[in-house]
Design a protein around this motif. Structure first.
Motif, mmCIF file in Angstrom:
data_model
loop_
_atom_site.group_PDB
_atom_site.id
_atom_site.type_symbol
_atom_site.label_atom_id
_atom_site.label_comp_id
_atom_site.label_asym_id
_atom_site.label_seq_id
_atom_site.Cartn_x
_atom_site.Cartn_y
_atom_site.Cartn_z
ATOM 1 N N VAL A 147 -8.002 -7.766 4.146
ATOM 2 C CA VAL A 147 -7.455 -6.858 3.059
ATOM 3 C C VAL A 147 -7.757 -5.369 3.609
ATOM 4 O O VAL A 147 -7.136 -4.502 3.496
ATOM 5 C CB VAL A 147 -8.406 -6.932 1.839
ATOM 6 C CG1 VAL A 147 -7.965 -5.762 0.774
ATOM 7 C CG2 VAL A 147 -7.646 -8.396 1.150
ATOM 8 N N LEU A 148 -8.858 -5.106 4.155
ATOM 9 C CA LEU A 148 -9.288 -3.902 4.790
ATOM 10 C C LEU A 148 -8.246 -3.573 5.905
ATOM 11 O O LEU A 148 -8.167 -2.245 6.077
ATOM 12 C CB LEU A 148 -10.914 -4.100 5.307
ATOM 13 C CG LEU A 148 -11.755 -4.055 4.055
ATOM 14 C CD1 LEU A 148 -13.223 -3.870 4.674
ATOM 15 C CD2 LEU A 148 -11.781 -2.759 3.151
ATOM 16 N N ILE B 45 -11.349 5.640 2.883
ATOM 17 C CA ILE B 45 -10.508 5.527 4.090
ATOM 18 C C ILE B 45 -10.235 7.184 4.363
ATOM 19 O O ILE B 45 -9.614 7.845 3.767
ATOM 20 C CB ILE B 45 -9.201 4.861 3.778
ATOM 21 C CG1 ILE B 45 -9.253 3.568 3.298
ATOM 22 C CG2 ILE B 45 -8.193 4.896 4.999
ATOM 23 C CD1 ILE B 45 -9.985 2.562 4.106
ATOM 24 N N PRO B 46 -10.825 7.488 5.549
ATOM 25 C CA PRO B 46 -10.751 9.066 5.868
ATOM 26 C C PRO B 46 -9.459 9.149 6.350
ATOM 27 O O PRO B 46 -8.504 8.394 6.886
ATOM 28 C CB PRO B 46 -11.452 9.145 7.012
ATOM 29 C CG PRO B 46 -11.663 7.853 7.740
ATOM 30 C CD PRO B 46 -11.381 6.818 6.480
ATOM 31 N N LYS B 47 -8.931 10.599 6.068
ATOM 32 C CA LYS B 47 -7.615 11.039 6.725
ATOM 33 C C LYS B 47 -7.801 11.118 8.129
ATOM 34 O O LYS B 47 -8.689 11.510 8.831
ATOM 35 C CB LYS B 47 -7.167 12.495 6.255
ATOM 36 C CG LYS B 47 -7.142 12.548 4.884
ATOM 37 C CD LYS B 47 -6.723 13.787 4.273
ATOM 38 C CE LYS B 47 -6.443 13.887 2.757
ATOM 39 N NZ LYS B 47 -6.102 15.233 2.425
ATOM 40 N N ALA C 45 -6.461 -0.093 5.580
ATOM 41 C CA ALA C 45 -6.384 0.886 6.457
ATOM 42 C C ALA C 45 -5.213 1.126 7.355
ATOM 43 O O ALA C 45 -4.705 2.439 7.717
ATOM 44 C CB ALA C 45 -7.314 0.620 7.710
ATOM 45 N N ALA C 46 -4.128 0.374 7.215
ATOM 46 C CA ALA C 46 -2.824 0.469 7.826
ATOM 47 C C ALA C 46 -1.967 1.293 7.119
ATOM 48 O O ALA C 46 -0.951 1.788 7.259
ATOM 49 C CB ALA C 46 -2.363 -0.821 8.255
ATOM 50 N N ASN C 47 -2.141 1.281 5.504
ATOM 51 C CA ASN C 47 -1.225 1.885 4.703
ATOM 52 C C ASN C 47 -1.614 3.288 4.499
ATOM 53 O O ASN C 47 -2.670 3.665 3.837
ATOM 54 C CB ASN C 47 -1.496 1.212 3.376
ATOM 55 C CG ASN C 47 -0.234 1.389 2.443
ATOM 56 O OD1 ASN C 47 0.201 2.329 2.448
ATOM 57 N ND2 ASN C 47 -0.272 0.728 1.365
ATOM 58 N N PRO C 48 -0.570 4.114 4.826
ATOM 59 C CA PRO C 48 -1.021 5.700 4.779
ATOM 60 C C PRO C 48 -1.283 6.143 3.263
ATOM 61 O O PRO C 48 -1.787 7.305 2.984
ATOM 62 C CB PRO C 48 0.252 6.444 5.303
ATOM 63 C CG PRO C 48 1.304 5.417 5.354
ATOM 64 C CD PRO C 48 0.633 4.008 5.391
#
Length: 95
Positions: free
Chosen positions: A11-12, A63-65, A16-19
């Protein structure tokens, strides 16, 4: 033999891959992702999800930019190189 992958890790990786999730506070529990509206809303969301899913363990994630992380590292390297350069120059000058 195939290695078992943890459900939370899957899930993580997906998150993380989803903008869409960049720059957001998330609560992940039981394979579901809950998005906080703001940083101040994250603790309330965590409490609400914890009460709703008593048997599962929730995970609070930020989730950082992508650009923010790179700029921070660039500033850190620049500050570090300036600090070491100024020390060398100060040590090399005669008293």
């Amino acid at each position: 033999m195939k290695k078992k992958t943890n459900g939370l890790a899957k899930v993580l990786r997906r998150v993380a891959a989803n903008p869409r999730y960049r720059g957001k506070h998330l609560v992940v529990v039981g394979g579901k992702v809950f998005v906080a509206r703001s940083a101040a809303d994250a603790p309330r969301l965590f409490d609400r999800v914890t009460r709703a899913h008593r048997r599962a363990t929730p995970t609070l994630v930020y989730i950082p930019k992508a650009d923010a992380l790179i700029l921070w590292l660039a500033r850190f390297r620049l500050a570090f190189s300036l600090a070491t350069t100024s020390r060398r120059c100060w040590a090399d000058t005669p008293a």
